[in-house]
Scaffold this motif. Structure first.
Motif, short mmCIF file in Angstrom:
data_model
loop_
_atom_site.label_atom_id
_atom_site.label_comp_id
_atom_site.label_asym_id
_atom_site.label_seq_id
_atom_site.Cartn_x
_atom_site.Cartn_y
_atom_site.Cartn_z
N ASP A 87 29.42 -23.21 -15.95
CA ASP A 87 30.11 -22.30 -15.46
C ASP A 87 30.79 -21.69 -16.83
O ASP A 87 30.91 -20.48 -17.16
N ALA A 88 30.94 -22.45 -18.07
CA ALA A 88 31.47 -22.09 -19.31
C ALA A 88 30.46 -21.02 -19.76
O ALA A 88 30.63 -19.93 -20.58
N ALA A 89 29.05 -21.56 -19.79
CA ALA A 89 27.90 -20.60 -20.36
C ALA A 89 27.95 -19.45 -19.66
O ALA A 89 27.78 -18.47 -20.19
N PHE A 90 28.09 -19.17 -18.42
CA PHE A 90 27.74 -17.85 -17.72
C PHE A 90 29.29 -17.37 -17.82
O PHE A 90 28.96 -16.11 -17.79
N GLN A 91 30.10 -18.03 -17.84
CA GLN A 91 31.31 -16.97 -18.34
C GLN A 91 31.16 -16.41 -19.86
O GLN A 91 31.57 -15.20 -19.83
N ALA A 92 30.70 -17.11 -20.61
CA ALA A 92 30.48 -16.62 -21.81
C ALA A 92 29.47 -15.48 -21.75
O ALA A 92 29.54 -14.30 -22.39
N VAL A 93 28.42 -15.49 -20.93
CA VAL A 93 27.48 -14.53 -20.84
C VAL A 93 28.24 -13.40 -20.17
O VAL A 93 27.90 -12.12 -20.60
N GLU A 94 29.07 -13.38 -19.35
CA GLU A 94 29.72 -12.19 -18.45
C GLU A 94 30.52 -11.93 -19.61
O GLU A 94 30.72 -10.49 -19.45
N ALA B 221 23.80 -17.35 -11.87
CA ALA B 221 23.28 -16.09 -12.19
C ALA B 221 23.10 -15.14 -11.18
O ALA B 221 23.26 -13.97 -11.71
N GLU B 222 23.08 -15.27 -9.96
CA GLU B 222 23.16 -14.45 -9.01
C GLU B 222 24.33 -13.69 -9.06
O GLU B 222 24.10 -12.35 -8.88
N LYS B 223 25.37 -14.08 -9.39
CA LYS B 223 26.69 -13.35 -9.44
C LYS B 223 26.46 -12.27 -10.59
O LYS B 223 27.13 -11.33 -10.52
N LEU B 224 25.70 -12.48 -11.86
CA LEU B 224 25.82 -11.71 -12.77
C LEU B 224 24.57 -10.69 -12.66
O LEU B 224 24.63 -9.63 -13.50
#
Ligand code: 0WD
Length: 254
Positions: free
Chosen positions: A72-79, A130-133
């Motif tokens: 979760d943290a990794a994808f939040q950082a990407v977002e 990833a789908e969400k982004l």
């Protein structure tokens, strides 16, 4: 060179400069993509940071796929950095080294579950985030091996995990197709990496491939990278659910 210009991708699974994920990152960079990287643990942070710099990439932080909060943290950082994502590369696998030797039948329940979680389920866990982004469509890519299809010496429980991973590529492709998100896998021939060095008799497998593949040699990181660039770019826009062999043709032999 501009094939992937404007595309932003997350690369997961770089351990060092011999990692398949690094071969893929270099190819994407050469085609103009913007890259972000995760690393697993502080030991790899020191390895990944200079590599990311080499390809003008950003490091979004620690991600251990057996700890969902770190995914979760990794994808939040990407977002936070980009707002959206065009592609993700999953080049992650793990099994206890002492069970990548000898007989499959001796696999323990504990290692079976761990191997499946890290080497198979993690791709689905990543796809969920990833789908969400991927609001403009996208491309997801994972790495598999021929040991999913046929018995290979010492590959053992990893072969089962790769078989399940390949099946998950098909199910994810069906789930995400209407959002124009494509899901594919590259089935790479053997390459001497950190993970591969844990497999029993790996040098013998490399030699065997050299003598028996149609191309009479092994494949390189750059060759896997170039094929990955096809899947991660719009060149493959009509392709999803595919398991693509980049193995010097070994799959027609073995
Ligand atoms: O011959 C080969 N090398 C082949 C590899 C042939 C066909 C497929 N593959 C696959 C592997 O099974 C894997 O899915 O390619 C993928 C990448 O593997 P690699 O490039 O061969 O190996 P390596 O450079 O070691 O990268 C794999 C990395 C880990 O490295 P180590 O060696 O430290 O385990 O996967 C990562 C880690 O960075 N990884 C994890 N990342 C997040 N959370 C985890 C985890 N729990 N476990 C391993």
């Amino acid at each position: 060179p501009g094939l992937m210009r404007g595309k932003r991708g997350l690369i997961m699974g770089v351990a060092n400069n011999r990692s398949i994920a690094w071969g893929i990152a270099k190819a994407c960079h050469n085609h103009g993509a913007d890259l972000a990287f995760t690393y697993q643990g502080d030991a790899l942070k020191k390895r990944v940071e200079p590599l990311a710099e080499e390809v003008d990439g950003i490091v979004v932080g620690h991600c251990d796929v057996s700890e969902p909060a770190t995914i979760d943290a990794a994808f939040q950082a990407v977002e936070a950095a980009w707002g959206s994502l065009d592609f993700v590369v999953h080049a992650i696998a793990f099994s206890d080294k002492d069970q990548l030797d000898g007989r499959y039948i001796d696999t323990t329940e504990d290692n079976f579950v761990k191997t499946m979680l890290i080497s198979c389920y993690s791709f689905t866990a990543i796809a969920q985030r990833a789908e969400k982004l991927m609001t403009n469509g996208g491309s997801m890519l994972t790495l598999t091996y021929y040991g999913a299809e046929k018995w290979m010496p010492h590959y053992n429980v990893m072969g089962l995990a790769k078989a399940a991973l390949e099946s998950s590529v098909r199910y994810l492709a069906a789930d995400l197709g209407q959002k124009n998100i494509r899901v594919n896998a590259i089935s790479a021939g053997p390459i001497k990496t950190l993970a591969a060095s844990g497999i029993g008799d790996f040098r013998y497998i490399l030699k065997w491939n050299e003598y028996n593949t149609p191309l009479r040699r092994n494949v390189s990181l750059d060759e896997v990278g170039d094929s990955a660039a096809y899947f991660l770019s719009d060149l493959s826009r009509g392709v999803t659910g595919e398991i693509h062999h980049v193995d010097a043709g070994y799959h027609v032999v073995g």
